[in-house]
Write an enzyme that holds these catalytic residues in place. Structure first.
Site, PDB file in Angstrom:
ATOM      1  N   SER A 240      -0.595   1.003 -10.628  1.00  8.76           N
ATOM      2  CA  SER A 240      -0.969  -0.400 -10.761  1.00  8.76           C
ATOM      3  C   SER A 240      -2.050  -0.517 -11.830  1.00  8.76           C
ATOM      4  O   SER A 240      -2.496   0.485 -12.402  1.00  8.76           O
ATOM      5  CB  SER A 240      -1.482  -0.958  -9.432  1.00  8.76           C
ATOM      6  OG  SER A 240      -2.694  -0.313  -9.062  1.00  8.76           O
ATOM      7  N   LYS A 241      -2.483  -1.734 -12.084  1.00 10.42           N
ATOM      8  CA  LYS A 241      -3.483  -1.984 -13.126  1.00 10.42           C
ATOM      9  C   LYS A 241      -4.786  -1.249 -12.857  1.00 10.42           C
ATOM     10  O   LYS A 241      -5.480  -0.832 -13.779  1.00 10.42           O
ATOM     11  CB  LYS A 241      -3.730  -3.487 -13.254  1.00 10.42           C
ATOM     12  CG  LYS A 241      -4.302  -3.903 -14.602  1.00 10.42           C
ATOM     13  CD  LYS A 241      -4.300  -5.402 -14.733  1.00 10.42           C
ATOM     14  CE  LYS A 241      -4.843  -5.840 -16.084  1.00 10.42           C
ATOM     15  NZ  LYS A 241      -3.983  -5.485 -17.204  1.00 10.42           N
ATOM     16  N   ARG A 242      -5.113  -1.047 -11.581  1.00 12.56           N
ATOM     17  CA  ARG A 242      -6.380  -0.360 -11.285  1.00 12.56           C
ATOM     18  C   ARG A 242      -6.344   1.104 -11.685  1.00 12.56           C
ATOM     19  O   ARG A 242      -7.387   1.752 -11.784  1.00 12.56           O
ATOM     20  CB  ARG A 242      -6.719  -0.501  -9.801  1.00 12.56           C
ATOM     21  CG  ARG A 242      -5.739   0.160  -8.859  1.00 12.56           C
ATOM     22  CD  ARG A 242      -5.999  -0.250  -7.414  1.00 12.56           C
ATOM     23  NE  ARG A 242      -4.958   0.212  -6.539  1.00 12.56           N
ATOM     24  CZ  ARG A 242      -4.940   1.407  -5.971  1.00 12.56           C
ATOM     25  NH1 ARG A 242      -5.918   2.265  -6.214  1.00 12.56           N
ATOM     26  NH2 ARG A 242      -3.959   1.765  -5.165  1.00 12.56           N
ATOM     27  N   HIS A 243      -5.152   1.651 -11.919  1.00 10.22           N
ATOM     28  CA  HIS A 243      -5.035   3.028 -12.384  1.00 10.22           C
ATOM     29  C   HIS A 243      -5.058   3.109 -13.912  1.00 10.22           C
ATOM     30  O   HIS A 243      -4.939   4.196 -14.477  1.00 10.22           O
ATOM     31  CB  HIS A 243      -3.721   3.657 -11.890  1.00 10.22           C
ATOM     32  CG  HIS A 243      -3.620   3.768 -10.406  1.00 10.22           C
ATOM     33  ND1 HIS A 243      -2.728   3.009  -9.670  1.00 10.22           N
ATOM     34  CD2 HIS A 243      -4.293   4.539  -9.514  1.00 10.22           C
ATOM     35  CE1 HIS A 243      -2.861   3.322  -8.383  1.00 10.22           C
ATOM     36  NE2 HIS A 243      -3.791   4.234  -8.271  1.00 10.22           N
ATOM     37  N   GLY A 244      -5.199   1.957 -14.576  1.00 13.11           N
ATOM     38  CA  GLY A 244      -5.156   1.948 -16.040  1.00 13.11           C
ATOM     39  C   GLY A 244      -3.794   1.629 -16.595  1.00 13.11           C
ATOM     40  O   GLY A 244      -3.539   1.837 -17.778  1.00 13.11           O
TER      41      GLY A 244
END
Length: 469
Positions: A240-244
């Protein structure tokens, strides 16, 4: 092994193209190119509420930046409605599909009853043989699923995956408003486009038996399937976006090279020996579905940065200068305050220490700014009265140089160091802060040489004036 390969990548324009979708697109594209086949782009834009032209344009822009040219397309499902209607009418005429007037509330009640009885929660077939012509109330079309037997997906990667037909619903293929449903459109498009291989994420595996029913009902041969593993974050959860996991165009804005991103994404699940860095031509030559890993790949932003830096190190110098110039202009700076040769030198100094083009441009800013933006902590530590005498003496030595080369600048430094009996660090750091505003830069001799005599002397004068104040 394969002949007349035809594959498709079929994103929905309900969002940007992200890492997972781009990797699936690349697997399709390289598989087709390896077998001299056809790669097709198809936009599944039948979700009227969420599909936008902005996202459509962004998807195409992402592929343009990546340099992926599709052999056919982009096709758009919203412009193929006549095809879906023709197929639905054919299924209705043959009895493979039927009219259903059950309301959503009634269908939900059927599923709840089945769940309470320990059965599969699905539509119970109330309308299967109820209407032989259109009723006078709203109706949808459902595809008749077999009650017995098995649906077998012979997956290239995972082998046979078996679904009991008794667990399958009589799925809706046309809604009451006349619009076709996702799984129906996908199957009809794949039939019409003569798709031979469907390569997609394994989150679509549960859709496959539903699509197989459409093939069977129309007496068409299904394509071969390869459901690829998902990409996980470092915590082993779905990426997801939180993983970059930004959109592909975000990576462009952040200064990644498309070749590096392609290399990294293809290597997320595919390998060829111990090789890490591949050109597109090398991937085309060696790509094989059978070499895809069955286990999930883990996204590693640090590995991507390393790979991007390797590509920057070996990039064409003119391309890097053009990228530098464009980045400076975007920040309101003029690259023309220094010669093209100086900008080439700046690029050569920074390419080995920059992970992204953005980092390279930011690292070069001080060369092109009219006034130095001092880091106050660095200035208070190094731009002191104690160091002003050394800086002034160096400034005078530099002013005597006719050819302002790094070697001549180095000689000026050494003359001052010998006269004052100081080491390089004692002199270099105050000068570096005076010239760049901070404590980090390429080698000080090269930095001064690339900045040029007049601009170097001007900055030393400004720093000395600051000390005197």
């Amino acid at each position: 092994m394969y002949a007349d390969i035809r594959v498709r990548f079929a994103p929905s324009n309900t969002g940007h193209l992200h890492i997972g979708g781009a990797r699936t697109a690349l697997f399709n594209w390289f598989f087709a190119k390896h077998h001299a086949g056809t790669a097709i782009l198809r936009i599944e834009d039948t979700d009227r509420q969420r599909s936008t032209e902005e996202y459509y344009d962004a998807i195409l822009a992402a592929f343009d930046w990546l340099g992926l040219e599709w052999d056919e397309g982009p096709y758009r499902q919203s412009r193929r409605m006549d095809l879906y209607k023709e197929a639905a009418d054919k299924l209705l005429s043959s009895g493979a599909a039927y009219r259903c007037t059950c309301t959503p509330d009634e269908v939900n009640a059927m599923r709840e009853r089945a769940r309470a009885e320990g059965k599969t929660p699905k539509y119970d077939g109330t309308c299967r043989d109820r209407y032989d012509k259109d009723p006078n109330v709203p109706f949808c079309l459902r595809l008749r699923a077999p009650d017995v037997g098995k649906a077998i997906v012979d997956d290239i990667l995972t082998g046979e995956v078996v679904f009991e037909n008794s667990q399958l619903d009589d799925m809706v293929i046309v809604r009451t408003d006349g619009t076709p449903t996702y799984n129906f459109c996908v199957a009809i498009d794949d039939i019409d486009m003569k798709i031979t291989h469907v390569i997609r994420g394994n989150d679509h595996l549960s859709n496959t038996p539903k699509q197989l029913l459409v093939y069977q009902a129309l007496e068409e041969t299904s394509p071969k399937f390869a459901h690829i593993s998902m990409i996980l974050g470092s915590d082993k959860k779905r990426l997801s976006k939180r993983h970059g996991a930004d959109s592909i165009l975000d990576y462009k804005e952040r200064g990644f090279l498309p070749e590096a991103l392609i290399n990294y994404l293809v290597r997320l699940g595919w390998s060829h020996g111990d090789q890490e860095i591949f050109s597109k031509e090398e991937i085309v030559e060696n790509f094989a579905l059978e070499n895809l890993n069955k286990s999930a790949a883990v996204f590693n932003p640090e590995k991507l940065l390393w790979l991007n830096q390797e590509y920057i190190k070996s990039a064409d110098g003119d391309f890097l200068v053009e990228s530098l110039d464009a980045g400076l202009r975007a920040q309101g700076l003029s690259p023309d305050v220094l010669t093209h040769k100086s900008r080439e030198g700046i690029v050569d100094e920074l390419r080995t220490r920059s992970s992204t083009l953005t980092e390279m441009i930011d690292g070069a800013r001080f060369f092109f700014e009219n006034e130095v933006d001092f880091d106050e902590k660095a200035a208070s530590k190094f731009l002191t009265s104690e160091n002003s005498g050394l800086m002034l003496k160096l400034r005078n030595e530099l002013s005597k140089i006719d050819m302002f080369s790094s070697e001549n600048v180095k000689s000026a430094f050494h003359r001052v160091m010998e006269e004052e009996a100081v080491k390089l660090g004692k002199l270099a750091q105050p000068v570096r802060v005076a010239i760049t505003g901070g404590t980090i830069s390429p080698g000080i001799f090269e930095t001064l040489s690339l900045l040029g005599k007049d601009r170097s002397l001007h900055r030393l004068d400004a720093a000395l004036a600051r000390v005197n104040q």
